[in-house]
Design an enzyme around this catalytic site. Structure first.
Site, PDB file in Angstrom:
ATOM      1  N   ASP A   3       0.771  -1.236   0.000  1.00 16.61           N
ATOM      2  CA  ASP A   3       0.000   0.000   0.000  1.00 16.61           C
ATOM      3  C   ASP A   3       0.807   1.293   0.000  1.00 16.61           C
ATOM      4  O   ASP A   3       0.568   2.182  -0.807  1.00 16.61           O
ATOM      5  CB  ASP A   3      -0.941   0.008   1.205  1.00 16.61           C
ATOM      6  CG  ASP A   3      -2.021  -1.040   1.109  1.00 16.61           C
ATOM      7  OD1 ASP A   3      -1.802  -2.046   0.412  1.00 16.61           O
ATOM      8  OD2 ASP A   3      -3.083  -0.874   1.730  1.00 16.61           O
ATOM      9  N   LYS A   4       1.744   1.454   0.920  1.00 17.31           N
ATOM     10  CA  LYS A   4       2.457   2.727   1.021  1.00 17.31           C
ATOM     11  C   LYS A   4       3.812   2.689   0.345  1.00 17.31           C
ATOM     12  O   LYS A   4       4.459   3.729   0.197  1.00 17.31           O
ATOM     13  CB  LYS A   4       2.639   3.123   2.499  1.00 17.31           C
ATOM     14  CG  LYS A   4       1.348   3.175   3.281  1.00 17.31           C
ATOM     15  CD  LYS A   4       0.295   4.034   2.595  1.00 17.31           C
ATOM     16  CE  LYS A   4      -1.049   3.920   3.268  1.00 17.31           C
ATOM     17  NZ  LYS A   4      -1.655   2.586   3.191  1.00 17.31           N
ATOM     18  N   CYS A  20      -2.750  -8.369  -1.689  1.00 18.44           N
ATOM     19  CA  CYS A  20      -4.066  -8.993  -1.517  1.00 18.44           C
ATOM     20  C   CYS A  20      -4.881  -8.988  -2.805  1.00 18.44           C
ATOM     21  O   CYS A  20      -4.819  -8.056  -3.600  1.00 18.44           O
ATOM     22  CB  CYS A  20      -4.820  -8.321  -0.385  1.00 18.44           C
ATOM     23  SG  CYS A  20      -4.035  -8.568   1.224  1.00 18.44           S
ATOM     24  N   SER A  25      -9.584   1.471   3.593  1.00 12.55           N
ATOM     25  CA  SER A  25      -8.839   0.442   2.886  1.00 12.55           C
ATOM     26  C   SER A  25      -9.427   0.273   1.492  1.00 12.55           C
ATOM     27  O   SER A  25     -10.610   0.540   1.261  1.00 12.55           O
ATOM     28  CB  SER A  25      -8.948  -0.882   3.654  1.00 12.55           C
ATOM     29  OG  SER A  25      -8.636  -1.969   2.830  1.00 12.55           O
TER      30      SER A  25
END
Length: 618
Positions: free
Chosen positions: A123-124, A199, A521
């Site tokens: 994500d980051k 994911c 999210s």
């Protein structure tokens, strides 16, 4: 011609000490006239999306050496948002983006590196590296670790009749769903995340890795080709070849078009936003695009997102917006290039943007859009399929679909004619509650909820809201308000996946709304409005909402309104100001905030600017 940046440390009599140290890393005299490429890896055993990256940096490095360069690898940190979710660990997730950008800058500039390959995934990490690439503006290639395969399980409540596909979100929602037995919950937990990789749905990590393709800094397939598939190995090898080609074009032919700010320019950012809107990507991507644009000194704002969202059709629904399609299905349908091909046929794209393949976007689509593609090897790449075998090893299987999904009527990717809607999967809302804007992923909102009015239930932390949801204090028709969770107020702008997931578990996701100055999210669905700007800690109106206030959300009108008179709001404002130094802070929240997070809060801006540092304070 531009000089090699590395010549600062490799040339001249007075650099004898630096050369001596370079030699101690394995370099020799012949290497001091070569391009030095940093291989920026992000391997960690804490994150499934990065657990398989230990040796891929070596693949890239060897290819750089074969092509005449010198490769030097280093690592960044990486946080798993899913493991950090639902507790104080999530406070650190967004701040880690800026730490990653800084750490890349520090290593690159301290050692005068000429170019870099960024091996990212989750994500980051991808946005942090993107911010660094645009800040540094040296030849850069991105290659991600690839998506996880979706899980699969046969549950007793389905009478063993069929397998159910799974992602991480199913494990979270099952944990609080009273209708799911302990046995089924355990089976879902065991099978939800079966392999290495990011994911398996169109969550933040995969959304960002898809956007890197249209920004021009990554190869076709970067965002969708499975981490486990053998074909992904070729992407890492290609990254080593591409970076040497780009570096030579810049340093030896003075061709600055290959630099990140010229590849990922304003037109490329608009193309990226259009892709995001068309595929119903994570709202986090907007936050990261805004932050990256500032690093590249590109004029790209929430107003641009709003403008584009009104004309770009919603062409794709992937988990969590669908329980049928996952990243492997998206890849089978042509992935990013498949959607871009449909947008190009709508006349929406800027076709002349440039990429690391040394091609225009139009030429790239002619080659990689599976509706047009004649290249059997490219078609074979898009036929890469999951194996359904638990593993954390990359390139460990070579399964293929028997056919590609080119059904644009009811397949994973639709044409404009058969779009889910004509105005996109993301929307920017404005109103007195969010004069600087807020975001909703319309791809996850059923039509009945696109106009919603209800009384506020106000909570001043994610934890408080979760407790209320699980104990039945939130009712059908309510608007859950979670405030002081913005970049400054959290600090760290936590993701609200647990509140939205538990609303779903309790059967309220189709009957309630949730608004917050925090974020969501990529796994969030339902009427979830985030990034409310200005945030409560910056004297935003969300800080003055009281229980029972009526809130009106209208997606078609792009509006979010607190239905309270100006007179009442003025009185509430004066009461808040009278709290002195405690004004615009939570009135009853027990949260330990570390020194590093307090330092982050001092400089961070609200979400409408990407939650970047306030440069006016520096």
């Amino acid at each position: 011609m531009p000089k090699y940046r590395s010549s600062t440390t490799t040339q001249g009599r007075n650099m004898a000490g630096a050369r001596a140290l370079w030699r101690a890393t394995g370099m020799n005299s012949g290497d001091f006239n070569k391009i030095i490429v940093a291989v920026v890896n992000s391997f960690t055993q804490f994150v499934p999306g990065h657990v398989h990256l230990r040796n891929v940096g070596k693949l890239v490095s060897e290819e750089i050496y074969i092509n005449g360069g010198v490769a030097k690898e280093f690592n960044t940190i990486a946080i798993d948002d899913g493991i950090a979710m639902g507790h104080s660990g999530m406070l650190y997730s967004l701040p880690s983006r800026d730490l990653i950008a800084d750490s890349v800058e520090y290593v690159i500039n301290a050692h005068c590196v000429d170019a870099m390959v960024c091996i990212s995934n989750c994500d980051k990490i991808t946005p942090g590296m993107l911010m660094a690439a645009l800040r540094l503006n040296i030849p850069t290639v991105f290659v991600s670790g690839g998506p996880m395969e979706s899980g699969s399980v046969t549950l007793s409540r389905y009478n063993n009749s069929s397998d159910v596909k799974l992602s991480l979100v199913d494990a979270i929602t099952a944990s609080a769903n009273p209708n799911i037995t302990d046995i089924d919950k355990e089976q879902i937990e065991l099978e939800a995340c079966p392999t290495c990789g990011s994911c398996s749905g169109m969550f933040t990590a995969n959304s960002m890795n898809c956007l890197m393709e249209v920004l021009g800094l990554a190869q076709p397939g970067n965002g969708s080709l499975l981490a486990t598939h053998f074909d992904r190995k070729e992407m890492f090898l290609n990254a080593g070849r591409y970076i040497m080609n780009l570096s030579r074009l810049y340093y030896e032919k003075d061709n600055s078009i290959v630099l990140p700010r010229n590849i990922a320019n304003k037109m490329a950012f608009e193309n990226a936003a259009m892709l995001d809107i068309a595929m119903g990507g994570s709202t986090n991507t907007v936050l990261h695009l805004l932050a990256a644009a500032q690093e590249g000194e590109i004029s790209f704002t929430m107003k641009d997102i709003d403008r584009l969202s009104r004309k770009v059709p919603h062409l794709c629904k992937i988990a969590p917006n669908s329980d049928r399609y996952y990243m492997e299905d998206f890849h089978r349908a042509g992935g990013v290039m498949g959607i871009l091909g449909e947008l190009q046929r709508c006349g929406l794209l800027y076709e002349n943007t440039y990429n690391i393949l040394n091609k225009s976007l139009l030429d790239t689509l002619r080659q990689y859009d599976i509706k047009l593609c004649q290249d059997l090897e490219i078609k074979r790449m898009y036929a890469a399929a999951p194996a359904g075998v638990r593993t954390i090893k990359p390139f460990s299987q070579n399964n293929r679909w028997n056919s590609l999904d080119i059904d644009r009527f009811a397949g994973c990717i639709r044409s404009q004619e058969y779009a889910y809607s004509q105005d996109g999967g993301l929307a920017v809302l404005y109103g007195n509650l969010a004069p600087k804007g807020c975001l909703v992923k319309t791809a996850g909102v059923i039509s009945e909820l696109k106009s919603f009015r209800g009384p506020a239930k106000v909570y001043e932390s994610q934890e408080e809201s979760v407790q209320a949801i699980l104990t039945g204090q939130v009712c059908s028709g309510d608007v859950v308000v979670i405030r002081y969770e913005g970049p400054k107020g959290g600090p760290g702008m936590q993701e609200m996946l647990y509140p939205t997931s538990f609303l779903r578990s309790m059967g309220l996701d189709l009957h309630c709304a949730l608004i917050t100055d925090g974020r969501f999210s990529g796994g969030t669905s339902g009427l979830s409005v985030g990034h409310i700007s200005p945030e409560a800690a910056s004297a935003g109106l969300i800080g003055l909402v009281c229980d029972g206030d009526m809130i009106n959300i209208n997606i078609s009108k792009r509006s979010i309104v607190l239905e309270v008179s100006d007179y009442v709001l003025k009185n509430r404002y004066e009461i808040e100001i009278s709290r002195g130094t405690k004004a615009w802070t939570p009135s009853c929240r027990n949260r330990d905030v570390s020194f590093s997070l307090k330092a982050y809060a001092k400089l961070v801006t609200s979400a409408d600017t990407g939650a970047v540092r306030d440069r006016s304070q520096l």
